[in-house]
Design an enzyme around this catalytic site. Sequence first.
Site, mmCIF file in Angstrom:
data_model
loop_
_atom_site.group_PDB
_atom_site.id
_atom_site.type_symbol
_atom_site.label_atom_id
_atom_site.label_comp_id
_atom_site.label_asym_id
_atom_site.label_seq_id
_atom_site.Cartn_x
_atom_site.Cartn_y
_atom_site.Cartn_z
ATOM 1 C CG ASN A 125 -2.076 -0.982 1.038
ATOM 2 O OD1 ASN A 125 -2.480 -1.266 -0.102
ATOM 3 N ND2 ASN A 125 -2.577 -1.530 2.137
ATOM 4 C CG HIS A 223 -3.138 -4.486 -13.595
ATOM 5 N ND1 HIS A 223 -2.558 -5.678 -13.248
ATOM 6 C CD2 HIS A 223 -3.449 -3.878 -12.412
ATOM 7 C CE1 HIS A 223 -2.502 -5.794 -11.934
ATOM 8 N NE2 HIS A 223 -3.049 -4.717 -11.392
HETATM 9 C C1 HEM Z 1 -5.234 -9.913 -9.495
HETATM 10 C C2 HEM Z 1 -4.406 -9.542 -8.575
HETATM 11 C C3 HEM Z 1 -3.654 -8.256 -8.602
HETATM 12 C C4 HEM Z 1 -2.342 -8.084 -8.363
HETATM 13 C C5 HEM Z 1 -1.358 -9.158 -7.987
HETATM 14 C C6 HEM Z 1 -2.054 -6.693 -8.515
HETATM 15 C C7 HEM Z 1 -0.815 -6.115 -8.325
HETATM 16 C C8 HEM Z 1 -0.489 -4.812 -8.629
HETATM 17 C C9 HEM Z 1 0.818 -4.233 -8.517
HETATM 18 C C10 HEM Z 1 2.060 -4.960 -8.006
HETATM 19 C C11 HEM Z 1 0.751 -2.960 -8.940
HETATM 20 C C12 HEM Z 1 1.900 -1.953 -9.064
HETATM 21 C C13 HEM Z 1 2.204 -1.279 -7.759
HETATM 22 C C14 HEM Z 1 3.447 -0.429 -7.891
HETATM 23 O O1 HEM Z 1 4.530 -0.996 -8.083
HETATM 24 O O2 HEM Z 1 3.356 0.808 -7.821
HETATM 25 C C15 HEM Z 1 -0.614 -2.714 -9.329
HETATM 26 C C16 HEM Z 1 -1.081 -1.537 -9.820
HETATM 27 C C17 HEM Z 1 -2.400 -1.298 -10.114
HETATM 28 N N1 HEM Z 1 -3.443 -2.171 -9.900
HETATM 29 FE FE1 HEM Z 1 -3.314 -4.112 -9.442
HETATM 30 N N2 HEM Z 1 -3.196 -6.040 -8.849
HETATM 31 C C18 HEM Z 1 -4.209 -6.956 -8.909
HETATM 32 C C19 HEM Z 1 -5.533 -6.697 -9.163
HETATM 33 C C20 HEM Z 1 -6.048 -5.458 -9.389
HETATM 34 C C21 HEM Z 1 -7.427 -5.147 -9.435
HETATM 35 C C22 HEM Z 1 -8.569 -6.132 -9.157
HETATM 36 C C23 HEM Z 1 -7.544 -3.823 -9.739
HETATM 37 C C24 HEM Z 1 -8.773 -2.985 -9.892
HETATM 38 C C25 HEM Z 1 -9.904 -3.426 -10.374
HETATM 39 C C26 HEM Z 1 -6.201 -3.321 -9.864
HETATM 40 C C27 HEM Z 1 -5.875 -2.039 -10.217
HETATM 41 C C28 HEM Z 1 -4.588 -1.557 -10.301
HETATM 42 C C29 HEM Z 1 -4.280 -0.243 -10.826
HETATM 43 C C30 HEM Z 1 -5.265 0.723 -11.438
HETATM 44 C C31 HEM Z 1 -2.908 -0.071 -10.685
HETATM 45 C C32 HEM Z 1 -2.094 1.170 -11.048
HETATM 46 C C33 HEM Z 1 -1.952 2.048 -9.804
HETATM 47 C C34 HEM Z 1 -1.311 3.414 -10.058
HETATM 48 O O3 HEM Z 1 -1.317 3.916 -11.159
HETATM 49 O O4 HEM Z 1 -0.813 3.992 -9.073
HETATM 50 N N3 HEM Z 1 -5.321 -4.330 -9.620
HETATM 51 N N4 HEM Z 1 -1.343 -3.852 -9.111
#
Ligand code: HEM
Length: 357
Positions: A125, A223
């Site tokens: 987080n 993503h």
């Molecule tokens: C399925 C399992 C998921 C994993 C393992 C995962 C993991 C991650 C990780 C590691 C990041 C990058 C964090 C960073 O390094 O700054 C990320 C970014 C993000 N995730 Fe996921 N995520 C998952 C599911 C989801 C879901 C369900 C959503 C929303 C419906 C979501 C929305 C996002 C978004 C929008 C970002 C970009 C955040 C930003 O721009 O600051 N993710 N996620």
Amino acid sequence: MPTSRIYWRLHSLQQHFKSEASLPLNLAMATGSKLFLSLFLQLLSILFLFNPTNAQGLKIGFYEKSCPKVELIVKNVAADTMSKAPSLAGALLRMFFHDCFVRGCDGSILLDSPTNQSEKDAFPNLSLRGYQIIDRAKAEIEKECPGVVSCSDILALIARDIVAARNGPSWEVETGRRDGNVSIITDAFQNLPGPGFNISQLITRFQQKGLSVKDLAVLSAGHTLGVSHCFSFSNRLYNFTGKGINNDADPTLDPNYVAKLKVKCKPADTTTIVEMDPGSFSTFDNDYYKLVTKRRGLFQSDATLLDNAETKAYVELHAIQKESFFQDFGVSMVKMGRIGVLTGIQGEIRKVCSKVN
Ligand code: HEM
């Protein structure tokens, strides 16, 4: 007649019905009133079909009477944020996901701890951003209707509004959540899926939250928005097998993409960010599925969607058509928004989103 008004009428009917229902059933039987019984059963089935409150105690338009402008206020805050800081789109969508997966959608992600021991202090987080936007929406709502709207509902509304503002779908958000007053750092580690998760770990984690394999395939496409730090996937570029040899990249990641990513992300880089959907990271579209089919999904958790027949079929279909994905995304977001919610007399309506009352 607007749906909300129909709901209100049914609600009044339900209130009336509740007082009827409190009559002892044996009294009705004793007076031989078969008619009453039949009416009772008919009304019961009507109310069962049209009851606007779902099993979790949420409903569309929960604040219709108590704070009619809430959705407009949040929408305006989202629009203003998107015009001034569009990079917060991904962050705010992710915040709702991280709230819901840990202790349910109860706003626990927003709570501060004086000793840095709340959910927001957990490693996954630390890259969340946009808390000030939630605070701003809350402050504007409090001016309009103090003590009525929960912070957890603001998270749900803003997630919808930023997706819509980035050319994505829109959906009706169920409201009526109340805020929790507990936020524990270790809960975040234990409940959030990691980028290294394989398909069975992802399916299990989603199922633990009441979400299906399809929901996993649908929601992963969040993503399509936003950015990632290099450290979230650099194991796929360097030293993937852990043997410390050169060119030890994840073989499931397109080698040309590996080369491009290595230019941006040096080993042990802790600060650089990359677009997760290069070129359209601030537009909500179906490009995520195109990337995954081309073996350019950034995380192992993205790539592994090709390791299960159902998720693979979903990815491949929606790489070529986005309409049903857009529809599915709204449905899955509503489902995610029901996880572990507090309603009725549970929890509280926080005055300030970062503090319990
Ligand atoms: C399925 C399992 C998921 C994993 C393992 C995962 C993991 C991650 C990780 C590691 C990041 C990058 C964090 C960073 O390094 O700054 C990320 C970014 C993000 N995730 Fe996921 N995520 C998952 C599911 C989801 C879901 C369900 C959503 C929303 C419906 C979501 C929305 C996002 C978004 C929008 C970002 C970009 C955040 C930003 O721009 O600051 N993710 N996620």
